[in-house]
Design a protein around this motif. Structure first.
Motif, PDB file in Angstrom:
ATOM      1  N   GLN A 226       0.824  -1.206   0.000  1.00  0.00           N
ATOM      2  CA  GLN A 226       0.000   0.000   0.000  1.00  0.00           C
ATOM      3  C   GLN A 226       0.855   1.252   0.000  1.00  0.00           C
ATOM      4  O   GLN A 226       1.912   1.297   0.627  1.00  0.00           O
ATOM      5  N   GLY A 227       0.366   2.268  -0.690  1.00  0.00           N
ATOM      6  CA  GLY A 227       1.098   3.515  -0.748  1.00  0.00           C
ATOM      7  C   GLY A 227       0.196   4.683  -1.062  1.00  0.00           C
ATOM      8  O   GLY A 227      -0.978   4.504  -1.409  1.00  0.00           O
ATOM      9  N   PRO A 228       0.730   5.891  -0.955  1.00  0.00           N
ATOM     10  CA  PRO A 228      -0.047   7.097  -1.230  1.00  0.00           C
ATOM     11  C   PRO A 228      -0.227   7.312  -2.727  1.00  0.00           C
ATOM     12  O   PRO A 228       0.647   6.960  -3.523  1.00  0.00           O
ATOM     13  N   LEU A 229      -1.334   7.898  -3.091  1.00  0.00           N
ATOM     14  CA  LEU A 229      -1.644   8.196  -4.494  1.00  0.00           C
ATOM     15  C   LEU A 229      -1.646   9.696  -4.742  1.00  0.00           C
ATOM     16  O   LEU A 229      -2.169  10.470  -3.934  1.00  0.00           O
ATOM     17  N   VAL A 230      -1.075  10.077  -5.876  1.00  0.00           N
ATOM     18  CA  VAL A 230      -1.100  11.468  -6.341  1.00  0.00           C
ATOM     19  C   VAL A 230      -1.505  11.458  -7.815  1.00  0.00           C
ATOM     20  O   VAL A 230      -1.565  10.402  -8.447  1.00  0.00           O
ATOM     21  N   ARG A 231      -1.764  12.620  -8.356  1.00  0.00           N
ATOM     22  CA  ARG A 231      -2.102  12.699  -9.776  1.00  0.00           C
ATOM     23  C   ARG A 231      -0.856  12.497 -10.644  1.00  0.00           C
ATOM     24  O   ARG A 231       0.250  12.868 -10.254  1.00  0.00           O
TER      25      ARG A 231
END
Length: 337
Positions: A226-231
């Motif tokens: 799992q990890g952070p999402l950005v555009r």
């Protein structure tokens, strides 16, 4: 002449579109102008994201938001935007939030098809099952023919289908809009088991009045990085989010904690520690941040172990694969050099 004019007009439109896209991609500029970070969070329960006894947001997810804000502002300037795993991607795409760090599994389709980018892995989990002790279920295979509650439109639903299909086991899925509704249905005896990531099961099950009558199976049916999402197409913003979370792992590896960070900044002879804490070099300027950004992250939020002990140790979660790679886990810090 008309062809030339048309070509020139088309070129101008392309340049204008490219310029608009580039300007629109500057999340760092938007966040700085606004003066705070808009961070997408879920209501995932104790340890991860909840309102504590003091009426404040707390948990592992919340500390991801705080980490990024500390790097940006040297303070915890965050607006927490409540969302769900089903709506978070759309909210991020439409610029309703700046980042979604709340436990999205890094999969091919999410990375390649959503117009979003993952910014590293900060947590490794696996999908498990909560069952009633009286059912006698001890292994996943014992759930053949069972009804299983699951959140709709998630990797959980697909993992469940894949696992049972591979083993030619029959089951009946009962889908719900989110994990909380799936757990409520299980508690109301509308299914034989509920499935979600084991950490989420531990967090949510902790609040059950009859917790002692249920158990989480030891088997897992997937690995969930799992990890952070950005555009997409905003590399500077992705780098900031990635390195802000990576610095907590690096700090633990280098022996820098929330307790000793001020002393380490002042007296550590280790050049990597000096670079990380902004004493030596311009490692903040490369990200468009102040050189003490990592010092502020550790001072205000802590290293990875500090964050784990504060949030996840109280609900009984062991680090397991989330230990440092030097301790037999999978958490690897990229170097500050």
């Amino acid at each position: 002449m008309s062809v030339a004019r048309a070509a020139a007009g088309a070129l101008a439109m392309l340049v204008a579109a490219a310029t608009a896209t580039a300007a629109h991609a500057d999340t760092l500029g938007e966040v700085r102008q606004r003066g705070y970070l808009r961070c997408g969070i879920t209501e995932s329960g104790p340890g991860f994201s909840f309102v504590n006894a003091a009426g404040k947001r707390a948990g592992f997810e919340i500390d991801h938001c705080n980490t990024i804000a500390a790097a940006l502002f040297g303070g915890l300037k965050v607006q927490y935007v409540l969302t769900t795993p089903q709506t978070a991607f759309t909210l991020l795409q439409s610029r309703g939030i700046d980042v979604f760090p709340a436990g999205a599994t890094w999969s091919f389709s999410r990375d390649a098809a959503l117009g979003l980018d993952f910014a590293g892995v900060y947590f490794i989990d696996g999908q498990g099952f909560l069952v009633r002790k009286r059912s006698g279920v001890q292994r996943v295979a014992d759930l053949a023919g069972a009804t299983i509650c699951v959140a709709q439109g998630t990797t959980l639903e697909q993992n469940l289908a894949d696992y049972f299909h591979r083993r030619r086991l029959k089951y009946r899925p009962i889908t719900y809009g989110d994990a909380d509704k799936a757990l409520e249905a299980y508690q109301a005896d509308r299914c034989d088991a509920v499935t979600m990531q084991r950490a989420a099961l531990a967090a949510r099950a902790a609040g059950m009045a009859d917790r002692g009558q249920h158990h989480i199976l030891t088997e897992i049916i997937s690995r969930e990085p799992q990890g952070p999402l950005v555009r997409q197409n905003d590399s500077r913003w992705r780098d900031i989010v990635f390195w802000a979370l990576n610095v907590r792992v690096a700090a633990e590896e280098l022996g820098v904690s929330q307790r000793n960070v001020a002393e380490m900044r002042k007296n550590s002879p280790n050049r990597e520690v000096q670079r990380m804490l902004g004493v030596y070099g311009n490692y903040g300027r490369a990200l468009g941040l102040s050189n003490d950004w990592a010092f502020n992250v550790i001072r205000l939020v802590g290293n990875y172990d500090d964050v784990w002990r504060r949030n996840l140790s109280p609900i009984g979660l062991e680090r397991g694969p989330n230990r440092l790679i030097s301790q037999g886990g999978a958490m690897l810090a990229l170097p500050f050099r």
